[in-house]
Structure formats: C-alpha cells, structure tokens
Design a protein around this motif. Sequence first.
Motif, PDB file in Angstrom:
ATOM      1  N   ARG A  61      12.482 -14.213  27.728  1.00 62.55           N
ATOM      2  CA  ARG A  61      13.148 -15.433  27.275  1.00 62.55           C
ATOM      3  C   ARG A  61      14.558 -15.484  27.836  1.00 62.55           C
ATOM      4  NH1 ARG A  61      10.539 -13.206  22.925  1.00 62.55           N
ATOM      5  NH2 ARG A  61       8.700 -14.382  22.296  1.00 62.55           N
ATOM      6  N   GLU A  63      18.013 -17.238  27.342  1.00 59.61           N
ATOM      7  CA  GLU A  63      18.778 -18.003  26.364  1.00 59.61           C
ATOM      8  C   GLU A  63      19.934 -18.678  27.091  1.00 59.61           C
ATOM      9  OE1 GLU A  63      18.071 -18.352  23.086  1.00 59.61           O
ATOM     10  OE2 GLU A  63      16.337 -17.024  23.227  1.00 59.61           O
ATOM     11  N   ASP A  65      23.271 -21.646  26.624  1.00 59.97           N
ATOM     12  CA  ASP A  65      24.133 -22.432  25.757  1.00 59.97           C
ATOM     13  C   ASP A  65      24.525 -23.687  26.523  1.00 59.97           C
ATOM     14  OD1 ASP A  65      26.037 -23.619  24.194  1.00 59.97           O
ATOM     15  OD2 ASP A  65      27.275 -21.834  23.951  1.00 59.97           O
ATOM     16  N   LEU A  87      23.036 -16.842  28.737  1.00 59.73           N
ATOM     17  CA  LEU A  87      23.500 -15.883  27.738  1.00 59.73           C
ATOM     18  C   LEU A  87      22.874 -14.507  27.919  1.00 59.73           C
ATOM     19  CD1 LEU A  87      23.418 -18.199  24.590  1.00 59.73           C
ATOM     20  CD2 LEU A  87      25.389 -17.582  26.007  1.00 59.73           C
ATOM     21  N   ASN A  88      21.867 -14.396  28.788  1.00 61.64           N
ATOM     22  CA  ASN A  88      21.255 -13.105  29.072  1.00 61.64           C
ATOM     23  C   ASN A  88      20.784 -13.093  30.530  1.00 61.64           C
ATOM     24  OD1 ASN A  88      19.134 -14.911  28.564  1.00 61.64           O
ATOM     25  ND2 ASN A  88      17.793 -13.332  27.771  1.00 61.64           N
ATOM     26  N   ALA A 102      12.644 -25.223  21.809  1.00 68.07           N
ATOM     27  CA  ALA A 102      13.738 -25.343  20.851  1.00 68.07           C
ATOM     28  C   ALA A 102      13.150 -25.300  19.460  1.00 68.07           C
ATOM     29  CB  ALA A 102      14.501 -26.642  21.051  1.00 68.07           C
ATOM     30  N   SER A 155      19.398 -28.928  21.061  1.00 71.56           N
ATOM     31  CA  SER A 155      20.121 -27.778  21.619  1.00 71.56           C
ATOM     32  C   SER A 155      21.629 -28.008  21.621  1.00 71.56           C
ATOM     33  CB  SER A 155      19.614 -27.444  23.018  1.00 71.56           C
ATOM     34  OG  SER A 155      20.002 -28.431  23.938  1.00 71.56           O
ATOM     35  N   SER A 160      21.917 -23.747  21.502  1.00 73.60           N
ATOM     36  CA  SER A 160      20.923 -22.795  21.989  1.00 73.60           C
ATOM     37  C   SER A 160      19.741 -23.504  22.623  1.00 73.60           C
ATOM     38  CB  SER A 160      20.436 -21.930  20.822  1.00 73.60           C
ATOM     39  OG  SER A 160      19.444 -21.037  21.264  1.00 73.60           O
ATOM     40  N   CYS A 162      16.113 -22.265  24.897  1.00 76.88           N
ATOM     41  CA  CYS A 162      15.326 -21.088  25.252  1.00 76.88           C
ATOM     42  C   CYS A 162      14.294 -21.431  26.324  1.00 76.88           C
ATOM     43  CB  CYS A 162      14.625 -20.564  24.004  1.00 76.88           C
ATOM     44  SG  CYS A 162      13.601 -19.107  24.298  1.00 76.88           S
ATOM     45  N   GLU A 164      11.021 -19.625  28.322  1.00 76.47           N
ATOM     46  CA  GLU A 164      10.111 -18.474  28.409  1.00 76.47           C
ATOM     47  C   GLU A 164       9.505 -18.476  29.787  1.00 76.47           C
ATOM     48  OE1 GLU A 164       7.146 -18.319  25.389  1.00 76.47           O
ATOM     49  OE2 GLU A 164       8.594 -17.838  23.835  1.00 76.47           O
TER      50      GLU A 164
END
Length: 165
Positions: A61, A63, A65, A87-88, A102, A155, A160, A162, A164
């Motif tokens: 996933r 993430e 912003d 974020l990752n 979401a 969002s 947030s 997401c 996948e």
Amino acid sequence: AETLQHLGQQYNIQIKIVDLVQETGTNHTTTTQQVSSTSVRMHLANGDMTAVTNLLGHPHRIELDPCTSGDVALKGNTLTLPRSALLNQPPADGTYDGILAASLPLTISDDPRQDRQLSSSVQQVAASIVINPDEITLRVDVEAVPALTSIMEHSYQTGSLCLEL
C-alpha cells in the motif's frame, strides 16, 4: 516468545507467535534468508511487486497525503500528485495496475436504543498507476470518474489516500 506471551496474559492482550517466513528464490526453492523489511524494500526498489506481495502476504500500500501540495490535479479520468505527497516507499518508477481506495467516514448510531456502533465503508476503483521521478499519475476508466471524485473529496478531508499495488 515466552516473555511476549507472559506480557500478553498480564495485560489481557492476545498474542499469536508465528513461524518466521522464508523468502522464496527465483527458481521457487526456499532460501535460508528470512523475510525482512530490507528484502521488502529491495524488491520495491526493483519494482518486483509479485515478490513484495508474496513477502508481505498482501499487496503493498502506498499512502499519500493529497494536502501536502497544491500541485494535485484531477482532470477527467486522470489524477496527478507530486512525489512529495508520498508518505512511504513506492516501487521503482514504472507503470503498475492497482487499486485506489479511501475509507469513507465513520458513522455512529445516536439511537439510545442501540449500542453505539462505528461503521465505515471503503470505496475502491481500479487504476493504472504511473510513478516517475516527479509525480504519480493515476488513470481510471471513464465510468469510474464519479468514484474517483468521491475518493478525492474524502481524501482532502482526511489527508489520506491509499493505493494498493
């Protein structure tokens, strides 16, 4: 493992000890290397999402912003975000099939005759995801544009988003 089980009993927390997962080699033989965050990051950096999914036991996933930058653009069936929204760790630059998701707002029953219950739903839409050095571009089928718009509106409220892969 014994210490974790003891602490779990002491604090009434369920503890489940699982066996270490071994990474499967490219010729489908089990290697002696244990699954680790380092091996997951290595496969992400190489864009090997099949290996990442196998190691994690679920799709990776990403993430995001969407509120971090004003450079978010939604035009027709295409959403573009700057890499600064990440974020990752994303996979290597390239094109991936994925799902944009979401969690829709939680609702609480105010009826005093009912237990207060939290409920939420997840809205998802299939997307082609292009990751390049400057931005992330998501393309959905034209029929999915209303869902994409709804996901983006939510969002912005939650900060947030997401993906996948």
